[in-house]
Design an enzyme around this catalytic site. Sequence first.
Site, PDB file in Angstrom:
ATOM      1  N   ASP A  81       0.815  -1.216   0.000  1.00 22.42           N
ATOM      2  CA  ASP A  81       0.000   0.000   0.000  1.00 22.42           C
ATOM      3  C   ASP A  81       0.849   1.266   0.000  1.00 22.42           C
ATOM      4  OD1 ASP A  81       0.774  -0.935   2.562  1.00 22.42           O
ATOM      5  OD2 ASP A  81      -0.690   0.350   3.545  1.00 22.42           O
ATOM      6  N   GLU A 139      -0.479  -2.063   5.216  1.00 18.21           N
ATOM      7  CA  GLU A 139       0.447  -1.927   6.357  1.00 18.21           C
ATOM      8  C   GLU A 139       0.256  -0.598   7.066  1.00 18.21           C
ATOM      9  OE1 GLU A 139       3.517  -0.637   8.783  1.00 18.21           O
ATOM     10  OE2 GLU A 139       3.376   0.227   6.779  1.00 18.21           O
ATOM     11  N   GLU A 140      -0.168   0.428   6.319  1.00 22.30           N
ATOM     12  CA  GLU A 140      -0.172   1.796   6.836  1.00 22.30           C
ATOM     13  C   GLU A 140      -1.407   2.164   7.653  1.00 22.30           C
ATOM     14  OE1 GLU A 140       2.264   3.772   6.744  1.00 22.30           O
ATOM     15  OE2 GLU A 140       3.564   3.182   5.074  1.00 22.30           O
ATOM     16  N   ARG A 180      19.001  -5.523  13.754  1.00 18.52           N
ATOM     17  CA  ARG A 180      18.997  -5.425  15.210  1.00 18.52           C
ATOM     18  C   ARG A 180      18.252  -6.628  15.765  1.00 18.52           C
ATOM     19  NH1 ARG A 180      19.886  -1.923  19.313  1.00 18.52           N
ATOM     20  NH2 ARG A 180      18.753  -2.366  21.251  1.00 18.52           N
ATOM     21  N   HIS A 366       7.780   8.886   4.177  1.00 16.27           N
ATOM     22  CA  HIS A 366       6.573   9.649   4.515  1.00 16.27           C
ATOM     23  C   HIS A 366       6.733  11.136   4.207  1.00 16.27           C
ATOM     24  CE1 HIS A 366       4.331   6.543   7.166  1.00 16.27           C
ATOM     25  NE2 HIS A 366       5.274   5.913   6.485  1.00 16.27           N
TER      26      HIS A 366
END
Length: 394
Positions: A81, A139-140, A180, A366
């Site tokens: 998306d 996802e957003e 990480r 973004h």
Amino acid sequence: MIKNKIQELAQQIHQDVIANRRHLHQHPELSFHEENTRTFVASKLDELGIAYEKMAGNGLVAILQGEKPSDQVVALRGDMDALPIVEANEVPYKSQNPGVMHACGHDVHTSSLLGTARILNQIKSEFGGTVKFIFQPAEEKLPGGASLMIAEGVLENPKPQAVIGQHVMPLIDAGKVGFRAGKYMASTDELYVTVKGKGGHGAQPQQNIDPVIITAHILTALQQVVSRFADPKSPSVLSFGKVIANGATNVIPNEVYLEGTFRTMDENWRAEAHLKMKKMAEGMAESMGGSCDFEIRKGYPFLINEEKLTARVRGFAEDYLGKENVLDLDIWMAAEDFAYYSQVADACFYRLGTRNEERGIVSSVHTPTFDVDESALALSTGLMAYLALKELGN
């Protein structure tokens, strides 16, 4: 060596992957509206002869089996998306959908996963095990496409031993990746608060119950949730980005509206903080003669990279790219719905460098000027293919 073959194939298909990325970038679609994106991905899978099924609205899950005997299964995820942003880049592949832009790199993730599927499909006679390709919508936007796909069984039949995802990072130079282990990204909750009082003339405050003053006290007091109640060793963030008091210089409004976010990396503390915020805001408003509606929309959980899996995958990446091109990442208080996979399966979510200062490709995700160095698309496809094969034991 299989590594050399994958690297060669990644270079061979590089321009096709770029073309796919540019097509997706030109035709972005918002969360839960990825119909054309799904159709495009399905057409590419059809060309490869890879079987797939629809899931969670606009999601797809494809399965590829290696031809050597093995019962090992690994899942690879790419999200599809875009965001409600007006693109400012003047490039040939600029968004053609006004007000919608792939400003978070999901066009890279989807085109890369298609490239990975193409590579693995070409060498399926040389490995054993099953690869699941998760092309995920939404996802957003809450509740997140990952949660929907999990609920519909994307991690079953067959069940993967590991879920691996990658995400662009413009802070890292193209050609490098970052890892990480352990807690990596925060949970995220949306806060919607209405503070109610009794409005009136600003020159007669004694006749009013001022929700602006009540709100000011609530905003200040709520910071204690992080500064005095949270364990200093456990990261927490409480921020309010919208405050609407629709009065005037001499008009006290009846109510004030707030929106904010709460993020942390501890689910027990998260639940406790929700209660404290709500109780504190409601109690303070009541003590000052008003009232408070405090709504918490629970979002994504925190993202944890399973230690042993991440150590293995990082080692495979070092073998593929060289140790000098594999970096350590710090915790990041942004959120990602990949966290849902990490809560129910061994998962590893790593970062793909896309920065190129010489070409001015430095904007954050973004933002209206976000773009990527497309040289990273050769690395992204080949690396994920290599990680999958190695994790399958090949």
